[in-house]
Design a protein around this motif. Structure first.
Motif, PDB file in Angstrom:
ATOM      1  N   ASN A  20     -29.551 -20.981  31.868  1.00 22.43           N
ATOM      2  CA  ASN A  20     -30.469 -19.992  31.297  1.00 22.43           C
ATOM      3  C   ASN A  20     -29.845 -18.592  31.358  1.00 22.43           C
ATOM      4  OD1 ASN A  20     -30.812 -19.116  33.998  1.00 22.43           O
ATOM      5  ND2 ASN A  20     -32.624 -20.389  34.278  1.00 22.43           N
ATOM      6  N   LEU A  21     -30.593 -17.625  30.829  1.00 27.61           N
ATOM      7  CA  LEU A  21     -30.123 -16.246  30.771  1.00 27.61           C
ATOM      8  C   LEU A  21     -29.789 -15.693  32.151  1.00 27.61           C
ATOM      9  CD1 LEU A  21     -32.476 -14.416  28.224  1.00 27.61           C
ATOM     10  CD2 LEU A  21     -29.975 -14.324  28.230  1.00 27.61           C
ATOM     11  N   PHE A  22     -30.633 -16.031  33.116  1.00 25.63           N
ATOM     12  CA  PHE A  22     -30.436 -15.481  34.444  1.00 25.63           C
ATOM     13  C   PHE A  22     -29.108 -15.936  35.041  1.00 25.63           C
ATOM     14  CE2 PHE A  22     -30.778 -15.440  39.039  1.00 25.63           C
ATOM     15  CZ  PHE A  22     -31.232 -14.158  39.272  1.00 25.63           C
ATOM     16  N   VAL A  23     -28.835 -17.224  34.972  1.00 24.73           N
ATOM     17  CA  VAL A  23     -27.574 -17.745  35.519  1.00 24.73           C
ATOM     18  C   VAL A  23     -26.393 -17.176  34.743  1.00 24.73           C
ATOM     19  CG1 VAL A  23     -26.206 -19.816  35.976  1.00 24.73           C
ATOM     20  CG2 VAL A  23     -28.678 -19.850  36.357  1.00 24.73           C
ATOM     21  N   GLY A  24     -26.529 -17.134  33.411  1.00 23.86           N
ATOM     22  CA  GLY A  24     -25.449 -16.592  32.594  1.00 23.86           C
ATOM     23  C   GLY A  24     -25.119 -15.159  32.949  1.00 23.86           C
ATOM     24  N   GLY A  25     -26.161 -14.364  33.197  1.00 22.97           N
ATOM     25  CA  GLY A  25     -25.944 -12.966  33.518  1.00 22.97           C
ATOM     26  C   GLY A  25     -25.505 -12.733  34.938  1.00 22.97           C
ATOM     27  N   PHE A  26     -25.865 -13.632  35.849  1.00 22.42           N
ATOM     28  CA  PHE A  26     -25.507 -13.443  37.258  1.00 22.42           C
ATOM     29  C   PHE A  26     -24.082 -13.898  37.547  1.00 22.42           C
ATOM     30  CE2 PHE A  26     -25.432 -14.216  41.808  1.00 22.42           C
ATOM     31  CZ  PHE A  26     -26.071 -13.086  42.288  1.00 22.42           C
ATOM     32  N   ILE A  27     -23.665 -14.976  36.896  1.00 19.24           N
ATOM     33  CA  ILE A  27     -22.328 -15.519  37.139  1.00 19.24           C
ATOM     34  C   ILE A  27     -21.333 -14.848  36.198  1.00 19.24           C
ATOM     35  CG2 ILE A  27     -20.897 -17.582  37.036  1.00 19.24           C
ATOM     36  CD1 ILE A  27     -22.859 -17.548  39.388  1.00 19.24           C
ATOM     37  N   GLY A  28     -20.304 -14.285  36.768  1.00 15.17           N
ATOM     38  CA  GLY A  28     -19.277 -13.607  35.980  1.00 15.17           C
ATOM     39  C   GLY A  28     -19.180 -12.148  36.367  1.00 15.17           C
ATOM     40  N   SER A  29     -17.951 -11.614  36.419  1.00 14.79           N
ATOM     41  CA  SER A  29     -17.747 -10.216  36.781  1.00 14.79           C
ATOM     42  C   SER A  29     -16.582  -9.644  35.978  1.00 14.79           C
ATOM     43  CB  SER A  29     -17.454 -10.082  38.280  1.00 14.79           C
ATOM     44  OG  SER A  29     -17.280  -8.742  38.656  1.00 14.79           O
ATOM     45  N   PRO A  30     -16.832  -8.601  35.178  1.00 17.83           N
ATOM     46  CA  PRO A  30     -18.105  -7.953  34.869  1.00 17.83           C
ATOM     47  C   PRO A  30     -19.098  -8.927  34.239  1.00 17.83           C
ATOM     48  CG  PRO A  30     -16.263  -6.632  34.079  1.00 17.83           C
ATOM     49  CD  PRO A  30     -15.719  -7.977  34.446  1.00 17.83           C
ATOM     50  N   ALA A  31     -20.360  -8.521  34.235  1.00 15.53           N
ATOM     51  CA  ALA A  31     -21.415  -9.407  33.761  1.00 15.53           C
ATOM     52  C   ALA A  31     -21.320  -9.665  32.267  1.00 15.53           C
ATOM     53  CB  ALA A  31     -22.778  -8.808  34.095  1.00 15.53           C
ATOM     54  N   MET A  32     -21.903 -10.774  31.863  1.00 17.33           N
ATOM     55  CA  MET A  32     -21.971 -11.152  30.461  1.00 17.33           C
ATOM     56  C   MET A  32     -22.700 -10.090  29.641  1.00 17.33           C
ATOM     57  SD  MET A  32     -23.892 -14.535  28.910  1.00 17.33           S
ATOM     58  CE  MET A  32     -22.778 -15.733  29.625  1.00 17.33           C
ATOM     59  N   ASN A  33     -22.149  -9.742  28.474  1.00 13.60           N
ATOM     60  CA  ASN A  33     -22.847  -8.881  27.526  1.00 13.60           C
ATOM     61  C   ASN A  33     -23.919  -9.703  26.815  1.00 13.60           C
ATOM     62  OD1 ASN A  33     -20.947  -6.466  27.635  1.00 13.60           O
ATOM     63  ND2 ASN A  33     -19.520  -8.057  27.008  1.00 13.60           N
ATOM     64  N   MET A  34     -25.103  -9.141  26.647  1.00 16.36           N
ATOM     65  CA  MET A  34     -26.191  -9.870  26.000  1.00 16.36           C
ATOM     66  C   MET A  34     -26.799  -9.017  24.903  1.00 16.36           C
ATOM     67  SD  MET A  34     -28.029 -11.759  29.199  1.00 16.36           S
ATOM     68  CE  MET A  34     -27.108 -12.890  30.245  1.00 16.36           C
ATOM     69  N   VAL A  35     -26.864  -9.576  23.705  1.00 16.09           N
ATOM     70  CA  VAL A  35     -27.330  -8.825  22.545  1.00 16.09           C
ATOM     71  C   VAL A  35     -28.118  -9.748  21.628  1.00 16.09           C
ATOM     72  CG1 VAL A  35     -25.196  -9.286  21.264  1.00 16.09           C
ATOM     73  CG2 VAL A  35     -26.554  -7.257  20.719  1.00 16.09           C
ATOM     74  N   GLU A  36     -29.104  -9.185  20.924  1.00 15.09           N
ATOM     75  CA  GLU A  36     -29.882  -9.988  19.979  1.00 15.09           C
ATOM     76  C   GLU A  36     -29.083 -10.201  18.700  1.00 15.09           C
ATOM     77  OE1 GLU A  36     -33.777  -8.553  19.174  1.00 15.09           O
ATOM     78  OE2 GLU A  36     -34.471  -8.777  21.248  1.00 15.09           O
ATOM     79  N   ALA A  37     -29.286 -11.356  18.087  1.00 17.93           N
ATOM     80  CA  ALA A  37     -28.602 -11.679  16.832  1.00 17.93           C
ATOM     81  C   ALA A  37     -29.485 -12.612  16.022  1.00 17.93           C
ATOM     82  CB  ALA A  37     -27.249 -12.328  17.101  1.00 17.93           C
ATOM     83  N   THR A  38     -29.268 -12.607  14.719  1.00 12.51           N
ATOM     84  CA  THR A  38     -29.982 -13.521  13.830  1.00 12.51           C
ATOM     85  C   THR A  38     -28.979 -14.503  13.259  1.00 12.51           C
ATOM     86  OG1 THR A  38     -31.580 -11.804  13.228  1.00 12.51           O
ATOM     87  CG2 THR A  38     -31.443 -13.725  11.793  1.00 12.51           C
ATOM     88  N   LEU A  39     -29.274 -15.798  13.406  1.00  8.46           N
ATOM     89  CA  LEU A  39     -28.376 -16.829  12.906  1.00  8.46           C
ATOM     90  C   LEU A  39     -28.740 -17.198  11.473  1.00  8.46           C
ATOM     91  CD1 LEU A  39     -28.128 -19.269  15.969  1.00  8.46           C
ATOM     92  CD2 LEU A  39     -26.715 -17.270  15.437  1.00  8.46           C
ATOM     93  N   SER A  40     -27.739 -17.447  10.683  1.00  7.32           N
ATOM     94  CA  SER A  40     -27.973 -17.950   9.322  1.00  7.32           C
ATOM     95  C   SER A  40     -26.858 -18.912   8.972  1.00  7.32           C
ATOM     96  CB  SER A  40     -28.021 -16.798   8.313  1.00  7.32           C
ATOM     97  OG  SER A  40     -26.805 -16.078   8.303  1.00  7.32           O
ATOM     98  N   GLY A  41     -27.226 -20.003   8.300  1.00  5.51           N
ATOM     99  CA  GLY A  41     -26.246 -21.026   7.977  1.00  5.51           C
ATOM    100  C   GLY A  41     -26.289 -21.430   6.522  1.00  5.51           C
ATOM    101  N   SER A  42     -25.134 -21.842   6.017  1.00  4.47           N
ATOM    102  CA  SER A  42     -25.039 -22.382   4.646  1.00  4.47           C
ATOM    103  C   SER A  42     -23.739 -23.148   4.517  1.00  4.47           C
ATOM    104  CB  SER A  42     -25.087 -21.257   3.612  1.00  4.47           C
ATOM    105  OG  SER A  42     -23.979 -20.393   3.751  1.00  4.47           O
ATOM    106  N   ASN A  43     -23.814 -24.265   3.797  1.00  4.35           N
ATOM    107  CA  ASN A  43     -22.629 -25.092   3.537  1.00  4.35           C
ATOM    108  C   ASN A  43     -21.899 -25.496   4.817  1.00  4.35           C
ATOM    109  OD1 ASN A  43     -23.076 -24.823   0.731  1.00  4.35           O
ATOM    110  ND2 ASN A  43     -21.949 -22.866   0.729  1.00  4.35           N
TER     111      ASN A  43
END
Length: 407
Positions: A228-251
Motif C-alpha cells: 500500500n501507499l504507506f509501505v511504499g512511502g516508508f520503505i526507501g531513502s530518499p522517500a518515494m515521490n507520489m503524484v496524481e495521474a490519469t491513466l488512458s489506454g488505446s491499442n
C-alpha cells in the motif's frame, strides 16, 4: 533458539488506547525479524510483550510452542538489548557481562568461560577490566550485546540499540550485529525507526502503522512490491515521490497524464490490473533512483518529465536533484502521516498542492550539470513505477502481488 508466534495479539491500555491490534506474525527459528514503523506505531510495545514487560490484552503469544502470556519475564529464556545499554557504571565490563549468570548462581568456571568467549567474539578482551565510562558508545553497545550472548537465550530482543550512536558507528554496528546473529543463529526480533537499518539487517521486515501490521516480507520484496501507499512511502531513502495521474489506454498501450505532461507506460501486458483504471485517477509512485538527468541517458521523449530545478545536493558519487512539476501531489492521510513522521512541512506541501505543483527528488548521476533555477529534462524508468488506488491506498498489482502482506 526458538520460534516466536503472535496470534491475534492486542495491547489495550486502561484508558482505551490500542497500542497493538490483532497482530499475527510468525518468526521462524534462527530468523532475524525487524519491526519497523513511525514513532508510536506499536513496534516497541510488541517487543515488550514478548519480553514480558507488557501484559497481553488479547490473543496468544508463543515462544517455542509454549504459551507465555502469563509467564514471568525471568522464565521466558530471552535476552533484551536496550537503547540505553543499561550497564552498571560501578561494575567492570567483565562483571557487567557476567551479571545475569551470577544471579543464576552459575559455577565460576562456567561464568569465566562464557564471558571470555563472548568478549572474544565481540572484540572486548582488552577492555574486560574497564568501567563503562572508559568506553566509547560502540564499545558499550558491545558490552550490552555480550551480556545477552552469555545467557545463551532462545531469542534476542533488541529495542533500537543503535539510536544513540553516530552515523559511522551505526553502520559499523549494523554489520557486526548482523554477523553475530548469523554466526550464533539465535532468533532475533529487532525494533527500529530507521528503515535503512531494517532493510540492511532483516531476513524479513514487518512494517507497522498505528498498531497494525501492514506488510511483512523480505526487504527486496517490500521495496519492489509495497502492498500500500504507506509501505511504499516508508520503505526507501530518499522517500518515494507520489503524484496524481490519469491513466488512458488505446491499442494495447497506456499513458499516464501527470499534470500537463504525459509519459508512456511500456509493456502494459505485464500489468493487466492497470486496465481497470483506464480513464481514472491513480497515484503514481516514483522512486528517486528511477529518475535520471535525461542528458545522461538515451531515453526518448515519451519517457521524460520536464521540471524546474529548485535545489541540488552534490554527494560526490551522485547528485540529489529537487525539481517541481505542474502536477497535483498525492496528499492522502497515508502520505500526510509519512511526511509528518519524516519532519516534513505539511503546510508547504498543501500550499504546493493548491498551486498545482509537486516537488520531486531524483537521484542523478554525478556527471549531471543541472542547475538551480533552470528547467531540466528528467528521464523516468517507467518499468519501475508503482501505482496505487487513491481511495483504498492499496497497490495496483495482479492477484499474486498481495503475497507477503501478512504472515
Amino acid at each position: 533458539m526458538a520460534e516466536v508466534s503472535f496470534d491475534q495479539v492486542s495491547k489495550i491500555y486502561p484508558d482505551g488506547t490500542t497500542a497493538v491490534s490483532d497482530l499475527s506474525l510468525d518468526i521462524s527459528n534462527s530468523e532475524f525479524m525487524v519491526l519497523v514503523g513511525p514513532s508510536g506505531c506499536g513496534k516497541t510495545t510488541a517487543l515488550r510483550m514478548v519480553a514480558g514487560l507488557e501484559e497481553i490484552s488479547k490473543g496468544v503469544l508463543r515462544i517455542a510452542d509454549r504459551v507465555v502470556n502469563h509467564v514471568p519475564s525471568r522464565d521466558r529464556d530471552i535476552a533484551m538489548v536496550f537503547q540505553s545499554y543499561a550497564l552498571y557504571p560501578h561494575l567492570s565490563v567483565f562483571e557487567n557481562i557476567a551479571f545475569g549468570l551470577r544471579l543464576k548462581k552459575m559455577p565460576k568456571p562456567e561464568v569465566d568461560k562464557r564471558v571470555h568467549d563472548a568478549a572474544r567474539i565481540l572484540g572486548l578482551e582488552q577492555f574486560l577490566k574497564r568501567k563503562p565510562r572508559a568506553l566509547s558508545g560502540g564499545q558499550r553497545q558491545r558490552v550490552a550485546m555480550g551480556r545477552a550472548i552469555v545467557r545463551q537465550p532462545q531469542a534476542f530482543l533488541m529495542d533500537e540499540p543503535l539510536s544513540n550512536l553516530d552515523a559511522k558507528l551505526r553502520v559499523q554496528m549494523r554489520a557486526e550485529i548482523s554477523r553475530l546473529q548469523n554466526d550464533l543463529g539465535v532468533t532475533t526480533i529487532y525494533v527500529t525507526h530507521d528503515q535503512v537499518e531494517a532493510m540492511t539487517m532483516g531476513d524479513r521486515v514487518a512494517v507497522m502503522r498505528k498498531g497494525e501490521l501492514q506488510q511483512v516480507d523480505s526487504p527486496q520484496r517490500l521495496y519492489d512490491r509495497p502492498v500500500n501507499l504507506f509501505v511504499g512511502g516508508f520503505i526507501g531513502s530518499p522517500a518515494m515521490n507520489m503524484v496524481e495521474a490519469t491513466l488512458s489506454g488505446s491499442n494495447g498501450s497506456m499513458t499516464a497524464k501527470i499534470g500537463s505532461q504525459e509519459i508512456a507506460l511500456d509493456d502494459v501486458s505485464r500489468r493487466p490490473a492497470l486496465k481497470r483504471y483506464d480513464g481514472r485517477t491513480v497515484i503514481v509512485g516514483i522512486r528517486p533512483e528511477d529518475l535520471e538527468d535525461a542528458s545522461l541517458t538515451d531515453a526518448d521523449e515519451r519517457h521524460r518529465l520536464r521540471g524546474e530545478i529548485v535545489l541540488t545536493e552534490a554527494l560526490g558519487a551522485e547528485l540529489m536533484a529537487h525539481f517541481t512539476i505542474d502536477a497535483k501531489p498525492a496528499l492522502t492521510e497515508d502520505v500526510k502521516e509519512l511526511a509528518q513522521d519524516a519532519g516534513g512541512d505539511l503546510a508547504l506541501e498543501q500550499q504546493e498542492a493548491d498551486q498545482g505543483q509537486t516537488t520531486m527528488v531524483g537521484r542523478f548521476g554525478a556527471r549531471s550539470r543541472v542547475r538551480q533555477g533552470k528547467t531540466a529534462e528528467v528521464a523516468v524508468d517507467t518499468s519501475s513505477l508503482h501505482f496505487f488506488d487513491p481511495e483504498t491506498g492499496l497497490g495496483i498489482y495482479d492477484q499474486d502481488s498481495t503475497k507477503g502482506a501478512g504472515s
